[in-house]
Design a protein around this motif. Sequence first.
Motif, PDB file in Angstrom:
ATOM      1  N   TYR A 168       0.740  -1.321  -0.086  1.00 10.06           N
ATOM      2  CA  TYR A 168       0.014  -0.139  -0.096  1.00 10.06           C
ATOM      3  C   TYR A 168       0.767   1.028  -0.150  1.00 10.06           C
ATOM      4  O   TYR A 168       2.058   1.292   0.288  1.00 10.06           O
ATOM      5  N   LYS A 169       0.304   2.465  -0.558  1.00  9.61           N
ATOM      6  CA  LYS A 169       1.094   3.583  -0.480  1.00  9.61           C
ATOM      7  C   LYS A 169       0.151   4.582   0.309  1.00  9.61           C
ATOM      8  O   LYS A 169      -1.183   4.766  -0.213  1.00  9.61           O
ATOM      9  N   ALA A 170       0.839   5.323   1.317  1.00 12.03           N
ATOM     10  CA  ALA A 170      -0.149   5.942   2.029  1.00 12.03           C
ATOM     11  C   ALA A 170      -0.172   7.367   1.341  1.00 12.03           C
ATOM     12  O   ALA A 170       0.985   7.966   1.011  1.00 12.03           O
ATOM     13  N   LEU A 171      -1.290   7.979   1.302  1.00 11.40           N
ATOM     14  CA  LEU A 171      -1.154   9.639   0.604  1.00 11.40           C
ATOM     15  C   LEU A 171      -0.630  10.358   1.429  1.00 11.40           C
ATOM     16  O   LEU A 171      -0.756  10.382   2.883  1.00 11.40           O
ATOM     17  N   PRO A 172       0.125  11.799   0.979  1.00 13.23           N
ATOM     18  CA  PRO A 172       0.728  12.696   2.034  1.00 13.23           C
ATOM     19  C   PRO A 172      -0.377  13.533   2.510  1.00 13.23           C
ATOM     20  O   PRO A 172      -1.461  13.546   1.973  1.00 13.23           O
ATOM     21  N   THR A 173      -0.084  14.033   3.456  1.00 14.61           N
ATOM     22  CA  THR A 173      -0.894  15.297   4.092  1.00 14.61           C
ATOM     23  C   THR A 173      -1.180  16.309   2.894  1.00 14.61           C
ATOM     24  O   THR A 173      -0.329  16.679   2.287  1.00 14.61           O
ATOM     25  N   GLY A 174      -2.470  16.682   3.015  1.00  9.57           N
ATOM     26  CA  GLY A 174      -2.941  17.705   1.881  1.00  9.57           C
ATOM     27  C   GLY A 174      -3.005  17.046   0.625  1.00  9.57           C
ATOM     28  O   GLY A 174      -2.831  17.797  -0.252  1.00  9.57           O
ATOM     29  N   PHE A 175      -3.277  15.687   0.537  1.00 13.18           N
ATOM     30  CA  PHE A 175      -3.281  15.131  -0.674  1.00 13.18           C
ATOM     31  C   PHE A 175      -4.615  15.855  -1.442  1.00 13.18           C
ATOM     32  O   PHE A 175      -5.501  16.227  -0.738  1.00 13.18           O
ATOM     33  N   THR A 176      -4.563  15.790  -2.919  1.00 11.10           N
ATOM     34  CA  THR A 176      -5.652  15.888  -3.573  1.00 11.10           C
ATOM     35  C   THR A 176      -6.642  14.885  -4.026  1.00 11.10           C
ATOM     36  O   THR A 176      -6.136  13.877  -4.458  1.00 11.10           O
ATOM     37  N   PRO A 177      -7.903  15.029  -3.800  1.00 14.56           N
ATOM     38  CA  PRO A 177      -9.041  14.173  -4.100  1.00 14.56           C
ATOM     39  C   PRO A 177      -8.867  13.936  -5.784  1.00 14.56           C
ATOM     40  O   PRO A 177      -8.655  15.129  -6.263  1.00 14.56           O
ATOM     41  N   GLY A 178      -9.215  12.977  -6.262  1.00 15.69           N
ATOM     42  CA  GLY A 178      -9.393  12.670  -7.501  1.00 15.69           C
ATOM     43  C   GLY A 178      -8.959  11.399  -8.019  1.00 15.69           C
ATOM     44  O   GLY A 178      -8.886  10.289  -7.172  1.00 15.69           O
ATOM     45  N   ILE A 179      -8.570  11.110  -9.424  1.00 16.90           N
ATOM     46  CA  ILE A 179      -8.169  10.010 -10.092  1.00 16.90           C
ATOM     47  C   ILE A 179      -6.731   9.932 -10.091  1.00 16.90           C
ATOM     48  O   ILE A 179      -6.068  10.786 -10.433  1.00 16.90           O
ATOM     49  N   TYR A 180      -6.298   8.858  -9.397  1.00  9.37           N
ATOM     50  CA  TYR A 180      -4.852   8.461  -9.608  1.00  9.37           C
ATOM     51  C   TYR A 180      -4.459   7.696 -10.409  1.00  9.37           C
ATOM     52  O   TYR A 180      -5.165   6.201 -10.525  1.00  9.37           O
ATOM     53  N   ARG A 181      -3.801   7.954 -11.510  1.00  6.15           N
ATOM     54  CA  ARG A 181      -3.489   7.055 -12.764  1.00  6.15           C
ATOM     55  C   ARG A 181      -2.095   6.213 -12.645  1.00  6.15           C
ATOM     56  O   ARG A 181      -1.290   6.787 -12.299  1.00  6.15           O
ATOM     57  N   VAL A 182      -2.262   4.900 -12.960  1.00  4.65           N
ATOM     58  CA  VAL A 182      -1.194   4.195 -13.039  1.00  4.65           C
ATOM     59  C   VAL A 182      -0.124   4.661 -14.366  1.00  4.65           C
ATOM     60  O   VAL A 182      -0.638   4.533 -15.461  1.00  4.65           O
ATOM     61  N   ASP A 183       1.277   5.127 -14.005  1.00  3.80           N
ATOM     62  CA  ASP A 183       2.139   5.287 -15.203  1.00  3.80           C
ATOM     63  C   ASP A 183       2.677   3.959 -15.808  1.00  3.80           C
ATOM     64  O   ASP A 183       2.762   3.955 -16.697  1.00  3.80           O
ATOM     65  N   TYR A 184       3.028   3.116 -14.829  1.00  2.00           N
ATOM     66  CA  TYR A 184       3.632   1.664 -15.195  1.00  2.00           C
ATOM     67  C   TYR A 184       3.574   0.680 -14.233  1.00  2.00           C
ATOM     68  O   TYR A 184       3.825   1.057 -12.946  1.00  2.00           O
ATOM     69  N   LEU A 185       3.346  -0.503 -14.294  1.00  2.00           N
ATOM     70  CA  LEU A 185       3.735  -1.593 -13.527  1.00  2.00           C
ATOM     71  C   LEU A 185       4.837  -2.524 -14.041  1.00  2.00           C
ATOM     72  O   LEU A 185       4.582  -2.667 -15.308  1.00  2.00           O
ATOM     73  N   PHE A 186       5.782  -2.822 -13.428  1.00  2.52           N
ATOM     74  CA  PHE A 186       6.664  -3.865 -14.066  1.00  2.52           C
ATOM     75  C   PHE A 186       6.934  -5.057 -13.137  1.00  2.52           C
ATOM     76  O   PHE A 186       7.025  -4.869 -11.926  1.00  2.52           O
ATOM     77  N   VAL A 187       6.910  -6.169 -13.503  1.00  2.00           N
ATOM     78  CA  VAL A 187       7.341  -7.462 -12.706  1.00  2.00           C
ATOM     79  C   VAL A 187       8.422  -8.082 -13.265  1.00  2.00           C
ATOM     80  O   VAL A 187       8.733  -8.292 -14.453  1.00  2.00           O
ATOM     81  N   GLN A 188       9.316  -8.695 -12.689  1.00  2.00           N
ATOM     82  CA  GLN A 188      10.602  -9.395 -12.806  1.00  2.00           C
ATOM     83  C   GLN A 188      10.714 -10.770 -12.433  1.00  2.00           C
ATOM     84  O   GLN A 188      10.382 -10.648 -11.292  1.00  2.00           O
ATOM     85  N   ASP A 189      11.330 -11.627 -13.229  1.00  2.00           N
ATOM     86  CA  ASP A 189      11.847 -12.874 -12.607  1.00  2.00           C
ATOM     87  C   ASP A 189      13.068 -12.936 -12.107  1.00  2.00           C
ATOM     88  O   ASP A 189      13.964 -12.009 -12.141  1.00  2.00           O
ATOM     89  N   ALA A 190      13.497 -14.098 -11.472  1.00  2.00           N
ATOM     90  CA  ALA A 190      14.744 -14.292 -11.238  1.00  2.00           C
ATOM     91  C   ALA A 190      15.852 -14.405 -12.187  1.00  2.00           C
ATOM     92  O   ALA A 190      17.168 -14.268 -11.951  1.00  2.00           O
ATOM     93  N   ALA A 191      15.564 -14.499 -13.403  1.00  7.12           N
ATOM     94  CA  ALA A 191      16.348 -14.577 -14.409  1.00  7.12           C
ATOM     95  C   ALA A 191      16.601 -13.129 -14.894  1.00  7.12           C
ATOM     96  O   ALA A 191      17.569 -12.797 -15.864  1.00  7.12           O
ATOM     97  N   GLY A 192      15.995 -11.977 -14.606  1.00  4.92           N
ATOM     98  CA  GLY A 192      16.129 -10.808 -14.927  1.00  4.92           C
ATOM     99  C   GLY A 192      15.158 -10.297 -15.936  1.00  4.92           C
ATOM    100  O   GLY A 192      15.181  -9.077 -16.493  1.00  4.92           O
ATOM    101  N   ASN A 193      14.508 -11.180 -16.501  1.00 10.01           N
ATOM    102  CA  ASN A 193      13.310 -11.127 -17.506  1.00 10.01           C
ATOM    103  C   ASN A 193      12.259 -10.065 -17.038  1.00 10.01           C
ATOM    104  O   ASN A 193      11.695 -10.358 -15.641  1.00 10.01           O
ATOM    105  N   ARG A 194      11.672  -8.998 -17.607  1.00  6.20           N
ATOM    106  CA  ARG A 194      10.914  -8.215 -17.185  1.00  6.20           C
ATOM    107  C   ARG A 194       9.719  -7.865 -18.085  1.00  6.20           C
ATOM    108  O   ARG A 194      10.129  -7.746 -19.419  1.00  6.20           O
ATOM    109  N   THR A 195       8.214  -7.843 -17.559  1.00  4.37           N
ATOM    110  CA  THR A 195       7.274  -7.288 -18.222  1.00  4.37           C
ATOM    111  C   THR A 195       6.823  -5.956 -17.770  1.00  4.37           C
ATOM    112  O   THR A 195       6.711  -5.840 -16.544  1.00  4.37           O
TER     113      THR A 195
END
Length: 201
Positions: A168-195
């Motif tokens: 989880y990510k706690a929002l800072p004091t004085g956060f702005t209500p609204g839509i929080y959009r994902v810029d990117y997600l990456f997952v990586q395996d033990a061989a270093g391969n990444r999506t």
Amino acid sequence: SLHVVLNVTASDAGSGLKPNFVVELTSPTGVSLQQWATFDSSGRSVVDFLLPRYAPTGAYVVNTVRLTDQAGNHSMSQPWLAQNPRAVQVVNPDGDSAAPAVSTFTLLAVYDPQTHRPKIVIKGLALDALSGLSGAYVRFSSPEGLTLDAPWMPITPLGAGRFSFEDYKALPTGFTPGIYRVDYLFVQDAAGNRTTLGSEL
């Protein structure tokens, strides 16, 4: 363990080389692998480069040799490498060249009674049948464009090549209500391969 032995020689006619340097290899699947090494007093080094257990079979290209002199000047050695390319062929029966796949991913804002403000709960499921999932990282943006990161979330193996990640990510004091959009997600395996996934999430 898999080892690649590299012989590196360098010099600096001015202030002299700093003894510590970095060698970067690019794997057959495009992953950057880096290792520190040390020159002897004559500017020579035998680099015993340790590869991951599940490193994929194929050509490992020397992408950079990162040098620094005593005056603080830096070199990536790329002009020399462009004229003198170096690569090592690796054969690994256990090699994993397949990147992990994201099966599910959700963001949910919930009220945190301890901080009296919302926190964003991040949950996901990824699949990697061979080397296994080693990391998951998400970055998203607030309504006013501030960047929020949830780096290297805890991973739980579920069996049969399935892995969950949650944080989880706690929002800072004085956060702005609204839509929080994902810029990117990456997952990586033990061989270093990444999506990496972005706007398609």
